[in-house]
Design a protein around this motif. Structure first.
Motif, short mmCIF file in Angstrom:
data_model
loop_
_atom_site.label_atom_id
_atom_site.label_comp_id
_atom_site.label_asym_id
_atom_site.label_seq_id
_atom_site.Cartn_x
_atom_site.Cartn_y
_atom_site.Cartn_z
N LEU A 317 0.84 -1.20 0.00
CA LEU A 317 0.00 0.00 0.00
C LEU A 317 0.87 1.25 0.00
O LEU A 317 0.63 2.19 -0.76
CB LEU A 317 -0.92 0.00 1.22
N THR A 318 1.90 1.27 0.83
CA THR A 318 2.80 2.42 0.89
C THR A 318 3.47 2.66 -0.45
O THR A 318 3.65 3.81 -0.87
CB THR A 318 3.86 2.19 1.98
N ASP A 319 3.81 1.59 -1.14
CA ASP A 319 4.53 1.71 -2.41
C ASP A 319 3.68 2.33 -3.51
O ASP A 319 4.21 2.98 -4.41
CB ASP A 319 5.02 0.32 -2.84
N ARG A 347 3.32 14.37 8.55
CA ARG A 347 2.89 14.48 7.16
C ARG A 347 1.77 13.48 6.88
O ARG A 347 1.94 12.28 7.06
CB ARG A 347 4.08 14.24 6.24
N GLN A 348 0.64 13.97 6.42
CA GLN A 348 -0.54 13.13 6.23
C GLN A 348 -0.27 12.00 5.25
O GLN A 348 0.25 12.20 4.15
CB GLN A 348 -1.71 13.96 5.72
N GLY A 349 -0.63 10.79 5.66
CA GLY A 349 -0.48 9.63 4.79
C GLY A 349 0.90 9.03 4.76
O GLY A 349 1.14 8.06 4.04
N LEU A 350 1.84 9.58 5.53
CA LEU A 350 3.21 9.05 5.54
C LEU A 350 3.28 7.83 6.45
O LEU A 350 2.97 7.90 7.64
CB LEU A 350 4.19 10.11 6.03
N ALA A 351 3.69 6.71 5.88
CA ALA A 351 3.84 5.48 6.66
C ALA A 351 5.31 5.31 7.04
O ALA A 351 6.20 5.47 6.21
CB ALA A 351 3.36 4.27 5.85
N LEU A 365 11.20 4.60 6.01
CA LEU A 365 10.21 5.11 5.07
C LEU A 365 10.31 4.32 3.77
O LEU A 365 11.06 3.36 3.66
CB LEU A 365 10.45 6.60 4.82
N ARG A 366 9.53 4.75 2.77
CA ARG A 366 9.50 4.01 1.51
C ARG A 366 10.86 3.96 0.85
O ARG A 366 11.25 2.94 0.27
CB ARG A 366 8.49 4.67 0.57
N ALA A 367 11.63 5.05 0.90
CA ALA A 367 12.87 5.11 0.14
C ALA A 367 14.11 5.34 1.00
O ALA A 367 15.21 5.45 0.47
CB ALA A 367 12.77 6.20 -0.93
N LYS A 368 13.94 5.43 2.31
CA LYS A 368 15.10 5.72 3.15
C LYS A 368 14.80 5.40 4.60
O LYS A 368 13.65 5.18 4.98
CB LYS A 368 15.49 7.20 3.02
N THR A 369 15.86 5.39 5.40
CA THR A 369 15.73 5.25 6.85
C THR A 369 16.37 6.47 7.51
O THR A 369 17.48 6.85 7.16
CB THR A 369 16.43 3.97 7.35
N VAL A 370 15.64 7.06 8.44
CA VAL A 370 16.11 8.24 9.16
C VAL A 370 16.36 7.83 10.61
O VAL A 370 15.47 7.25 11.25
CB VAL A 370 15.08 9.38 9.09
#
Length: 419
Positions: A317-319, A347-351, A365-370
């Motif tokens: 779903l996130t993708d 941020r709305q909708g951010l998984a 996150l979808r493309a990175k790790t913080v």
């Protein structure tokens, strides 16, 4: 994690889904979702759809926004018009040859072609915000097309869609004819064209619904329901909100993907086997069925594996969905002047999946790790509730640390300015 911001709802704080149905949301989910059409008249809904799309907005998109294919197509009587007939180069500085040519669109439209503006949830600000809210409400991916049909014309022949649809009548009147499915709950790889003859035969039968939509009306169609529409009188505009609902088969696919880790299932069939001979293959089919039954029994008691399967579905779903857009310049200016009194919001909708070790909290996150110091863990949990938060009130952090953490989260697009 999906977060709904009440202050970003539509007028009267009505939920996005609540704007589309005349029954309460629980009734819609239990009695109509995936089961039956629902016709909602303008007088039964809270408001019109003029805040989402208008005649003037269509003209603006065609003439001033540089819309390109495949974000636009034109069709008449079920046949698509070649894009060269309604697109051209944008001229000096915008030489892409697939931009809408407003004069060519006018000519095709005047000759009876329907204009379809696709992917408006990525192009038109009111629909970007509305669809983001709707995804949060229903938990499934959604997108929007606009269908602009000349007077007394039909754009597409009877067909079914492989996604659920909400039809929102914006302008003019359109007659809709609905027939029950010939293939219930079709998957994305089971288009109506694979059952063209069955669809055409069903469309000749007495319709289940034959109605006229007028401005402000809405119609929900589960995937698989056969439908066609015809403009009556003046030009009509309707929005089609398509919902690619996840289904039980999607869950099953994740289960079988999990079984790909089993080496025995990956071993080759015997060399020399005649795959064209069913009798030669049947013993292997029987064995695999037994093996799968055993593996599925093991999964039944393995809560860790089951959780992993559920997480895979969430990752999917996130993708295929996007969180609310960020405003880069505004955010940079906000970061520059940030203080303890500044307010930020998730941020709305951010998984984001959260993990931690003894010294660090990780947001994947979808493309990175913080990664942030472990001292920020309580502040992250506070922000994930979706409520606007004063930077100086971030739990577990002194003022200077709170500003540093907030600035980092802003830069990474995890939180946004709340005002």
């Amino acid at each position: 994690m999906s977060v709904v911001h009440p202050d970003q709802r539509g007028p009267e704080n009505r939920s996005a889904l609540g704007r589309l149905v005349s029954v309460d949301e629980r009734t819609f989910i239990e009695e109509y979702w995936g089961r039956a059409p629902l016709l909602s008249r303008a007088g039964e809904l809270v408001q019109s759809f003029d805040d989402l799309m208008t005649v003037e907005a269509v003209d603006e998109l065609v003439s001033h926004r540089g819309v390109r294919t495949p974000f636009a197509r034109m069709a008449k009587d079920g046949a698509l018009l070649d894009r060269s007939e309604f697109t051209a180069s944008g001229g000096f500085g915008a030489e892409m040859t697939d931009q809408l040519d407003s004069a060519a669109v006018l000519s095709a439209f005047a000759s009876g072609h329907t204009l379809v503006l696709q992917g408006l949830h990525r192009l038109w600000p009111p629909l970007i915000d509305f669809v983001r809210d709707l995804v949060d409400d229903i938990g499934h991916p959604a997108q929007v097309n606009a269908y602009v049909t000349p007077a007394s014309s039909k754009g597409f022949s009877p067909h079914y869609d492989v996604h659920d649809v909400f039809v929102l009548q914006v302008s003019g009147e359109k007659r809709w004819i609905l027939h029950p499915p010939v293939h219930t709950h079709p998957l994305s790889n089971q288009p109506w064209s694979d059952r063209r003859s069955d669809v055409e035969n069903r469309a000749r039968e007495t319709p289940a619904v034959d109605t006229v939509l007028r401005p402000g009306d809405a119609l929900y169609l589960p995937r698989g329901w056969i439908h066609s529409a015809e403009a009556l009188g003046d030009t009509t505009i309707h929005l089609t909100v398509g919902v690619a609902s996840f289904n039980r088969y999607d869950v099953a696919r994740q289960v079988f993907d999990m079984l790909a880790t089993d080496a025995d299932l990956r071993q080759p069939l015997p060399a020399g086997i005649d795959l064209n001979d069913p009798d030669a293959v049947l013993p292997h089919v029987d064995r695999i069925i037994d093996d799968l039954a055993s593996l599925l029994d093991e999964l039944r008691g393995d809560t860790t594996a089951q959780r992993s399967i559920a997480e895979r579905l969430g990752a999917r779903l996130t993708d295929i969905t996007r969180p609310e857009p960020v405003n880069p310049l505004r955010t940079v200016a906000f970061m520059t002047g940030i203080s303890a009194d500044s307010q930020v919001v998730w941020r709305q909708g951010l998984a984001a999946s959260v993990s931690r070790d003894s010294t660090t909290i990780h947001l994947t996150l979808r493309a990175k790790t913080v990664s942030l110091p472990i001292e920020a863990a309580d502040a992250i949990a506070q922000l994930q509730t979706g409520k606007p938060c004063r930077v100086g009130d971030l739990v577990g952090l002194d003022t200077d640390s709170a500003i540093v953490v907030a600035r980092r989260l802003l830069r990474e697009g995890i939180v946004v300015p709340a005002s």
